[in-house]
Design a protein around this motif. Structure first.
Motif, PDB file in Angstrom:
ATOM      1  N   ALA A   1      42.024  34.750  50.864  1.00 20.12           N
ATOM      2  CA  ALA A   1      43.208  35.038  51.680  1.00 20.12           C
ATOM      3  C   ALA A   1      44.487  34.472  51.070  1.00 20.12           C
ATOM      4  O   ALA A   1      45.482  34.281  51.769  1.00 20.12           O
ATOM      5  N   GLN A   2      44.486  34.235  49.773  1.00 24.40           N
ATOM      6  CA  GLN A   2      45.690  33.751  49.095  1.00 24.40           C
ATOM      7  C   GLN A   2      46.158  34.751  48.053  1.00 24.40           C
ATOM      8  O   GLN A   2      45.370  35.537  47.525  1.00 24.40           O
ATOM      9  N   GLU A   3      47.451  34.696  47.757  1.00 24.52           N
ATOM     10  CA  GLU A   3      47.971  35.427  46.614  1.00 24.52           C
ATOM     11  C   GLU A   3      47.529  34.689  45.356  1.00 24.52           C
ATOM     12  O   GLU A   3      47.600  33.473  45.288  1.00 24.52           O
ATOM     13  N   ILE A   4      47.069  35.437  44.372  1.00 24.51           N
ATOM     14  CA  ILE A   4      46.478  34.829  43.193  1.00 24.51           C
ATOM     15  C   ILE A   4      47.421  34.939  41.998  1.00 24.51           C
ATOM     16  O   ILE A   4      47.850  36.033  41.629  1.00 24.51           O
ATOM     17  N   ASN A   5      47.737  33.796  41.435  1.00 20.24           N
ATOM     18  CA  ASN A   5      48.510  33.739  40.203  1.00 20.24           C
ATOM     19  C   ASN A   5      47.506  33.598  39.048  1.00 20.24           C
ATOM     20  O   ASN A   5      46.902  32.543  38.856  1.00 20.24           O
ATOM     21  N   THR A   6      47.314  34.664  38.301  1.00 19.08           N
ATOM     22  CA  THR A   6      46.278  34.648  37.265  1.00 19.08           C
ATOM     23  C   THR A   6      46.609  33.688  36.120  1.00 19.08           C
ATOM     24  O   THR A   6      45.708  33.172  35.468  1.00 19.08           O
TER      25      THR A   6
ATOM     26  N   VAL B   1      34.905  40.446  45.671  1.00 20.61           N
ATOM     27  CA  VAL B   1      36.224  40.211  46.255  1.00 20.61           C
ATOM     28  C   VAL B   1      36.890  41.562  46.483  1.00 20.61           C
ATOM     29  O   VAL B   1      36.497  42.578  45.897  1.00 20.61           O
ATOM     30  N   THR B   2      37.876  41.562  47.340  1.00 24.75           N
ATOM     31  CA  THR B   2      38.687  42.753  47.546  1.00 24.75           C
ATOM     32  C   THR B   2      40.152  42.350  47.473  1.00 24.75           C
ATOM     33  O   THR B   2      40.496  41.180  47.674  1.00 24.75           O
ATOM     34  N   LYS B   3      41.001  43.318  47.181  1.00 24.66           N
ATOM     35  CA  LYS B   3      42.406  43.020  46.912  1.00 24.66           C
ATOM     36  C   LYS B   3      43.299  43.808  47.846  1.00 24.66           C
ATOM     37  O   LYS B   3      43.140  45.017  47.995  1.00 24.66           O
ATOM     38  N   LEU B   4      44.239  43.114  48.488  1.00 26.07           N
ATOM     39  CA  LEU B   4      45.289  43.778  49.271  1.00 26.07           C
ATOM     40  C   LEU B   4      46.574  43.730  48.456  1.00 26.07           C
ATOM     41  O   LEU B   4      47.109  42.648  48.190  1.00 26.07           O
TER      42      LEU B   4
ATOM     43  N   PHE C   1      43.986  38.262  47.517  1.00 29.08           N
ATOM     44  CA  PHE C   1      42.552  38.506  47.355  1.00 29.08           C
ATOM     45  C   PHE C   1      41.778  37.911  48.527  1.00 29.08           C
ATOM     46  O   PHE C   1      42.098  36.831  49.008  1.00 29.08           O
ATOM     47  N   HIS C   2      40.772  38.655  48.961  1.00 25.37           N
ATOM     48  CA  HIS C   2      39.867  38.167  49.998  1.00 25.37           C
ATOM     49  C   HIS C   2      38.449  38.171  49.463  1.00 25.37           C
ATOM     50  O   HIS C   2      38.021  39.140  48.825  1.00 25.37           O
ATOM     51  N   PHE C   3      37.715  37.098  49.710  1.00 25.52           N
ATOM     52  CA  PHE C   3      36.294  37.102  49.425  1.00 25.52           C
ATOM     53  C   PHE C   3      35.636  38.047  50.423  1.00 25.52           C
ATOM     54  O   PHE C   3      35.895  37.970  51.627  1.00 25.52           O
ATOM     55  N   VAL C   4      34.813  38.972  49.937  1.00 24.53           N
ATOM     56  CA  VAL C   4      34.287  40.032  50.794  1.00 24.53           C
ATOM     57  C   VAL C   4      33.401  39.484  51.903  1.00 24.53           C
ATOM     58  O   VAL C   4      33.445  39.963  53.031  1.00 24.53           O
ATOM     59  N   ASP C   5      32.599  38.470  51.608  1.00 24.01           N
ATOM     60  CA  ASP C   5      31.679  37.943  52.614  1.00 24.01           C
ATOM     61  C   ASP C   5      31.942  36.464  52.832  1.00 24.01           C
ATOM     62  O   ASP C   5      31.818  35.655  51.905  1.00 24.01           O
ATOM     63  N   THR C   6      32.296  36.101  54.058  1.00 24.14           N
ATOM     64  CA  THR C   6      32.629  34.710  54.343  1.00 24.14           C
ATOM     65  C   THR C   6      31.396  33.813  54.316  1.00 24.14           C
ATOM     66  O   THR C   6      31.515  32.603  54.096  1.00 24.14           O
TER      67      THR C   6
ATOM     68  N   LEU D   1      39.722  26.689  57.985  1.00 24.00           N
ATOM     69  CA  LEU D   1      39.340  27.803  58.844  1.00 24.00           C
ATOM     70  C   LEU D   1      40.333  28.950  58.756  1.00 24.00           C
ATOM     71  O   LEU D   1      39.944  30.121  58.860  1.00 24.00           O
ATOM     72  N   GLY D   2      41.615  28.646  58.556  1.00 24.67           N
ATOM     73  CA  GLY D   2      42.643  29.686  58.579  1.00 24.67           C
ATOM     74  C   GLY D   2      42.400  30.797  57.577  1.00 24.67           C
ATOM     75  O   GLY D   2      42.377  31.984  57.934  1.00 24.67           O
ATOM     76  N   GLY D   3      42.209  30.450  56.301  1.00 23.65           N
ATOM     77  CA  GLY D   3      41.994  31.469  55.280  1.00 23.65           C
ATOM     78  C   GLY D   3      40.691  32.216  55.467  1.00 23.65           C
ATOM     79  O   GLY D   3      40.633  33.437  55.282  1.00 23.65           O
ATOM     80  N   LEU D   4      39.625  31.494  55.845  1.00 19.36           N
ATOM     81  CA  LEU D   4      38.342  32.156  56.071  1.00 19.36           C
ATOM     82  C   LEU D   4      38.412  33.112  57.251  1.00 19.36           C
ATOM     83  O   LEU D   4      37.842  34.212  57.209  1.00 19.36           O
ATOM     84  N   LEU D   5      39.124  32.716  58.298  1.00 16.13           N
ATOM     85  CA  LEU D   5      39.263  33.588  59.462  1.00 16.13           C
ATOM     86  C   LEU D   5      40.053  34.848  59.103  1.00 16.13           C
ATOM     87  O   LEU D   5      39.710  35.958  59.524  1.00 16.13           O
ATOM     88  N   GLU D   6      41.092  34.686  58.295  1.00 15.48           N
ATOM     89  CA  GLU D   6      41.882  35.842  57.866  1.00 15.48           C
ATOM     90  C   GLU D   6      41.028  36.788  57.013  1.00 15.48           C
ATOM     91  O   GLU D   6      41.096  38.010  57.180  1.00 15.48           O
ATOM     92  N   SER D   7      40.220  36.237  56.115  1.00 17.43           N
ATOM     93  CA  SER D   7      39.341  37.077  55.301  1.00 17.43           C
ATOM     94  C   SER D   7      38.277  37.753  56.156  1.00 17.43           C
ATOM     95  O   SER D   7      37.901  38.912  55.918  1.00 17.43           O
ATOM     96  N   PHE D   8      37.783  37.046  57.164  1.00 22.62           N
ATOM     97  CA  PHE D   8      36.817  37.626  58.095  1.00 22.62           C
ATOM     98  C   PHE D   8      37.426  38.833  58.805  1.00 22.62           C
ATOM     99  O   PHE D   8      36.802  39.899  58.903  1.00 22.62           O
TER     100      PHE D   8
END
Length: 429
Positions: free
Chosen positions: A237-242, A269-272, A289-294, A317-324
């Protein structure tokens, strides 16, 4: 499809039937062990099934792919040929292309795999109009509950969404949502006790790196890829700086981009993408990016129900809940009435919307809040976006999903809804 022996019917079934009736080739991709094989074998009981996980079958297919497929087709009449783990054969795609170019019958082949067998632009372009690709994700909560499909996106896209259309959401508390996040959506693994489940999820990641990655691209540093997967789980659930990731992993930026592409293609992973209006420049270019399965993400991070208590890491919990939530929306997307796309949005001055759903004629902004209370201040970015920001002049609805119990309206098309509304029955006009 029958519901026996604990099998959970999948909502993608209707899409799969429709695809088979409209395309010569149906390509079903998704993470390993999410139930692709079970789904197609149950749905197409009369189809001829073979798996390229069998070394002898794979060797025969690679030796003479066109001959093998034509021989199988002679015995099938109108039933499909089902090829499991289709990505394991490098020669399969071109052979199928040749066969379906000479035979226009619908529903000739159903392919399943953890990645897309039609990877080259030349083959994919030549099969345009002949092939449908569908993705089967891990189980949604709606499927786990054997409930009707979630219609929350269609509801929010209405001209005048009404709370009266939404049945009373399940009265879940913070602990219930944490349990769902920890369980994940893999049919067999999610039912295990926590310790066994998390060990199996970690073994699953090792198996993907050791086996599935090679089907896409040989990599020189599997340990570096495994390290990157751990980092993506920590950054869900974070923006990724490669560039930053590359320094951390001691890799070239191009290699990190390549590895992220592999994880996307394997549906780990999936990308928004960052949303941009029809004109002007996007405010922030970095995707989220979100991890597909929490369940896998928490297993990699060694998190359990105690991890989110005060004194440990409640902020996790915040990022995991957003990815969920993003995962639940993504799983429901193909079965909505219209085609919608998911984005995220953040302005240069750090206003942000967790998920922005673009319906063309309407936008829906969705914020995820990991607390049981909600206030008008939680809608400040949604209101600014709609009235003064890039949503100005368009029809925009706003939703804050939170861990409380009440369905509330905050005016101007803004609503606070319990997070369990994602799997609550909704009546549409």
């Amino acid at each position: 499809m029958t519901d026996i022996d604990g099998y959970l019917p999948r909502h993608l079934t209707s899409e799969l039937r429709e695809a088979l009736a409209s395309a010569r080739v149906v390509n079903l991709v998704g993470p390993r062990q999410v139930g692709k094989t079970t789904l197609v074998r149950d749905l197409f009981e009369e189809g001829r099934f073979l798996t390229l996980d069998d070394a002898a079958v794979l060797a025969a297919m690679d030796a003479d792919p066109e001959g093998q497929l034509l021989s199988l087709a002679e015995d099938q009449n109108t039933s499909p040929i089902i090829i499991d783990e289709a990505q394991r054969s490098r020669k399969l795609a071109l052979a199928i292309k040749k066969i379906v170019d000479n035979n226009r019958r619908k529903g000739q082949f159903v392919l399943t795999g953890s990645s897309n067998v039609f990877t080259t632009a030349e083959v994919a372009d030549s099969l345009a109009g002949r092939m449908r690709t569908l993705k089967l994700w891990p189980l949604s909560v709606v499927e786990i509950n054997r409930a009707p499909l979630s219609r929350l996106i269609d509801w929010a896209m209405q001209d005048a969404p009404s709370l009266a259309q939404i049945a009373e959401p399940a009265p879940l508390g913070r602990r219930d949502y944490i349990d769902l996040i920890l369980a994940g959506g893999f049919p067999e693994t999610r039912m295990l006790p926590l310790r066994s489940r998390q060990r199996q999820y970690r073994d699953y990641v090792d198996a993907v790196v050791d086996r599935d990655v090679a089907d896409i691209m040989p990599i020189r540093k599997p340990d570096a890829l495994r390290f990157l997967i751990d980092q993506m789980a920590a950054r869900t659930a974070q923006e990724i700086n490669t560039s930053e990731l590359a320094k951390l992993a001691k890799l070239k930026r191009e290699t990190v981009d390549q590895y992220l592409d592999i994880l996307l293609r394997l549906s780990m992973v999936t990308k928004l993408s960052a949303w941009m209006p029809g004109e002007g420049k996007r405010d922030i270019k970095q995707p989220k990016f979100h991890f597909v399965d929490t369940g896998i993400a928490t297993a990699l991070r060694r998190l359990n129900d105690k991890s989110f208590e005060i004194g440990n890491s409640p902020e996790a919990l915040g990022g995991l809940l957003e990815s969920f939530v993003a995962g639940e929306l993504l799983r429901a997307l193909p079965m909505q009435d219209d085609d919608y796309r998911l984005y995220h949005w953040r302005s240069a001055d750090r206003r942000e919307i967790d998920v922005l759903i673009d319906g063309g004629h309407r936008l829906v902004g969705l914020e995820v809040k990991s607390s049981a209370t909600v206030s008008a201040d939680d809608f400040k970015h949604l209101r600014w976006f709609a009235k003064d920001g890039p949503g100005r002049g368009r029809r925009v609805s706003g939703i804050v999903l939170y861990l409380g119990q009440e369905k509330l309206t905050f005016g101007d098309g803004n609503f606070a809804l319990p997070l369990s509304t994602l799997w609550t029955p909704i009546k549409l006009g």
